[in-house]
Design a protein around this motif. Sequence first.
Motif, PDB file in Angstrom:
ATOM      1  N   TYR A   1     -22.903  20.470 -37.448  1.00 30.74           N
ATOM      2  CA  TYR A   1     -21.650  20.489 -37.237  1.00 30.74           C
ATOM      3  C   TYR A   1     -20.605  19.553 -38.481  1.00 30.74           C
ATOM      4  O   TYR A   1     -21.344  18.496 -38.520  1.00 30.74           O
ATOM      5  N   LEU A   2     -20.082  20.054 -39.360  1.00 33.25           N
ATOM      6  CA  LEU A   2     -19.258  19.502 -40.219  1.00 33.25           C
ATOM      7  C   LEU A   2     -18.078  18.904 -39.676  1.00 33.25           C
ATOM      8  O   LEU A   2     -16.925  19.673 -39.315  1.00 33.25           O
ATOM      9  N   LEU A   3     -17.796  17.609 -39.661  1.00 31.90           N
ATOM     10  CA  LEU A   3     -16.522  16.979 -39.448  1.00 31.90           C
ATOM     11  C   LEU A   3     -15.626  17.021 -40.620  1.00 31.90           C
ATOM     12  O   LEU A   3     -15.921  15.974 -41.368  1.00 31.90           O
ATOM     13  N   THR A   4     -14.546  17.398 -40.305  1.00 29.61           N
ATOM     14  CA  THR A   4     -13.565  17.125 -41.401  1.00 29.61           C
ATOM     15  C   THR A   4     -12.533  16.126 -41.234  1.00 29.61           C
ATOM     16  O   THR A   4     -12.740  15.497 -40.109  1.00 29.61           O
ATOM     17  N   GLN A   5     -11.882  15.633 -42.368  1.00 32.35           N
ATOM     18  CA  GLN A   5     -11.056  14.494 -42.255  1.00 32.35           C
ATOM     19  C   GLN A   5      -9.987  14.768 -41.334  1.00 32.35           C
ATOM     20  O   GLN A   5      -9.373  14.145 -40.478  1.00 32.35           O
ATOM     21  N   GLU A   6      -9.593  16.122 -41.611  1.00 32.12           N
ATOM     22  CA  GLU A   6      -8.230  16.508 -40.697  1.00 32.12           C
ATOM     23  C   GLU A   6      -8.745  16.327 -39.230  1.00 32.12           C
ATOM     24  O   GLU A   6      -7.917  16.024 -38.366  1.00 32.12           O
ATOM     25  N   GLU A   7      -9.720  16.745 -38.893  1.00 34.32           N
ATOM     26  CA  GLU A   7     -10.235  16.901 -37.468  1.00 34.32           C
ATOM     27  C   GLU A   7     -10.423  15.480 -36.926  1.00 34.32           C
ATOM     28  O   GLU A   7      -9.977  15.197 -35.966  1.00 34.32           O
ATOM     29  N   LEU A   8     -10.988  14.618 -37.466  1.00 41.12           N
ATOM     30  CA  LEU A   8     -11.233  13.239 -37.288  1.00 41.12           C
ATOM     31  C   LEU A   8      -9.980  12.666 -36.957  1.00 41.12           C
ATOM     32  O   LEU A   8      -9.723  11.796 -36.178  1.00 41.12           O
ATOM     33  N   VAL A   9      -9.050  12.545 -38.087  1.00 42.61           N
ATOM     34  CA  VAL A   9      -7.942  12.071 -37.913  1.00 42.61           C
ATOM     35  C   VAL A   9      -6.880  12.700 -36.418  1.00 42.61           C
ATOM     36  O   VAL A   9      -6.279  11.988 -35.781  1.00 42.61           O
ATOM     37  N   ALA A  10      -6.961  14.119 -36.420  1.00 36.16           N
ATOM     38  CA  ALA A  10      -6.153  14.792 -35.476  1.00 36.16           C
ATOM     39  C   ALA A  10      -6.721  14.291 -33.857  1.00 36.16           C
ATOM     40  O   ALA A  10      -5.990  13.850 -33.036  1.00 36.16           O
ATOM     41  N   PHE A  11      -7.915  14.175 -33.984  1.00 34.97           N
ATOM     42  CA  PHE A  11      -8.724  13.582 -32.471  1.00 34.97           C
ATOM     43  C   PHE A  11      -8.380  12.334 -32.142  1.00 34.97           C
ATOM     44  O   PHE A  11      -7.678  11.894 -31.168  1.00 34.97           O
ATOM     45  N   ALA A  12      -8.164  11.394 -33.270  1.00 30.31           N
ATOM     46  CA  ALA A  12      -7.923   9.880 -33.027  1.00 30.31           C
ATOM     47  C   ALA A  12      -6.543   9.840 -32.783  1.00 30.31           C
ATOM     48  O   ALA A  12      -6.286   9.062 -31.822  1.00 30.31           O
ATOM     49  N   ARG A  13      -5.752  10.533 -33.348  1.00 32.25           N
ATOM     50  CA  ARG A  13      -4.233  10.471 -33.158  1.00 32.25           C
ATOM     51  C   ARG A  13      -3.984  10.569 -31.675  1.00 32.25           C
ATOM     52  O   ARG A  13      -3.066  10.137 -30.899  1.00 32.25           O
ATOM     53  N   ALA A  14      -4.779  11.929 -31.112  1.00 32.38           N
ATOM     54  CA  ALA A  14      -4.639  12.355 -29.789  1.00 32.38           C
ATOM     55  C   ALA A  14      -5.155  11.178 -28.729  1.00 32.38           C
ATOM     56  O   ALA A  14      -4.484  11.041 -27.771  1.00 32.38           O
ATOM     57  N   TRP A  15      -6.230  10.821 -29.178  1.00 31.43           N
ATOM     58  CA  TRP A  15      -7.141  10.181 -28.107  1.00 31.43           C
ATOM     59  C   TRP A  15      -7.594   8.736 -28.413  1.00 31.43           C
ATOM     60  O   TRP A  15      -7.978   8.011 -27.458  1.00 31.43           O
ATOM     61  N   ASP A  16      -7.618   8.437 -29.612  1.00 28.34           N
ATOM     62  CA  ASP A  16      -8.205   6.946 -29.825  1.00 28.34           C
ATOM     63  C   ASP A  16      -7.171   6.362 -31.254  1.00 28.34           C
ATOM     64  O   ASP A  16      -8.062   6.420 -32.316  1.00 28.34           O
ATOM     65  N   PRO A  17      -5.951   6.099 -31.128  1.00 32.56           N
ATOM     66  CA  PRO A  17      -5.253   6.075 -32.276  1.00 32.56           C
ATOM     67  C   PRO A  17      -5.311   4.539 -32.542  1.00 32.56           C
ATOM     68  O   PRO A  17      -4.219   3.889 -32.784  1.00 32.56           O
ATOM     69  N   GLN A  18      -6.482   4.298 -33.252  1.00 32.33           N
ATOM     70  CA  GLN A  18      -6.833   2.715 -33.804  1.00 32.33           C
ATOM     71  C   GLN A  18      -6.764   3.054 -35.177  1.00 32.33           C
ATOM     72  O   GLN A  18      -7.033   4.111 -35.811  1.00 32.33           O
ATOM     73  N   TRP A  19      -6.298   2.258 -35.865  1.00 28.18           N
ATOM     74  CA  TRP A  19      -5.905   2.490 -37.451  1.00 28.18           C
ATOM     75  C   TRP A  19      -7.270   2.709 -38.272  1.00 28.18           C
ATOM     76  O   TRP A  19      -6.813   3.480 -39.203  1.00 28.18           O
ATOM     77  N   PHE A  20      -8.294   2.368 -37.849  1.00 29.44           N
ATOM     78  CA  PHE A  20      -9.636   2.668 -38.555  1.00 29.44           C
ATOM     79  C   PHE A  20     -10.015   4.207 -38.445  1.00 29.44           C
ATOM     80  O   PHE A  20     -10.736   4.475 -38.942  1.00 29.44           O
ATOM     81  N   HIS A  21      -9.274   4.779 -37.332  1.00 29.19           N
ATOM     82  CA  HIS A  21      -9.321   6.332 -37.076  1.00 29.19           C
ATOM     83  C   HIS A  21      -8.396   7.003 -37.822  1.00 29.19           C
ATOM     84  O   HIS A  21      -8.654   8.286 -38.054  1.00 29.19           O
ATOM     85  N   THR A  22      -6.994   6.435 -38.154  1.00 30.39           N
ATOM     86  CA  THR A  22      -6.074   7.239 -38.341  1.00 30.39           C
ATOM     87  C   THR A  22      -5.286   6.980 -39.690  1.00 30.39           C
ATOM     88  O   THR A  22      -4.500   7.851 -40.142  1.00 30.39           O
ATOM     89  N   ASP A  23      -5.524   5.911 -40.214  1.00 29.30           N
ATOM     90  CA  ASP A  23      -4.834   5.378 -41.326  1.00 29.30           C
ATOM     91  C   ASP A  23      -5.789   5.286 -42.433  1.00 29.30           C
ATOM     92  O   ASP A  23      -6.446   4.061 -42.624  1.00 29.30           O
TER      93      ASP A  23
END
Length: 146
Positions: A17-39
């Motif tokens: 399963y390849l995790l893209t940056q776009e998917e990583l950031v989108a998940f974080a913005r929706a569910w775990d919006p900490q800066w080291f996941h989103t910025d």
Amino acid sequence: MKFADFFPGQVIDAGPYLLTQEELVAFARAWDPQWFHTDAAAADNGHHQGLISSGWQTCCIAMRLVALAALEGSESFASPGLNYVKWRHPVRPDDSLHLRATVLEVRRSSTKPDLGIITWRWQLFKQANVEVLDLEATSLFKLSNT
């Protein structure tokens, strides 16, 4: 897989399963919006020196791989929970993840003969076989009384 197909010691592999940056950031913005996941810019200067996935996203990826490899079409209907969950190493954008699920115990309930119970260990790995997730789950299966 059906409940009858599981046995102690069985190993089920799934992925990648390849995790893209776009998917990583989108998940974080929706569910775990900490800066080291989103910025990304802030994360580059942070403890992990770059974006990392939420541990909960890592668990979701493991769940998806287990569901597709073993639970799809089964009698599985619920889980009472996890015995433990450990995030061993961070998951980063463009990591390729694969799962190894090891069946620890398979049994029928002693009080409910139509209930099957599986305890298994899920390990998720990225490149170079680096373990990123380790958890022990219990899955419940609705069986016929025959």
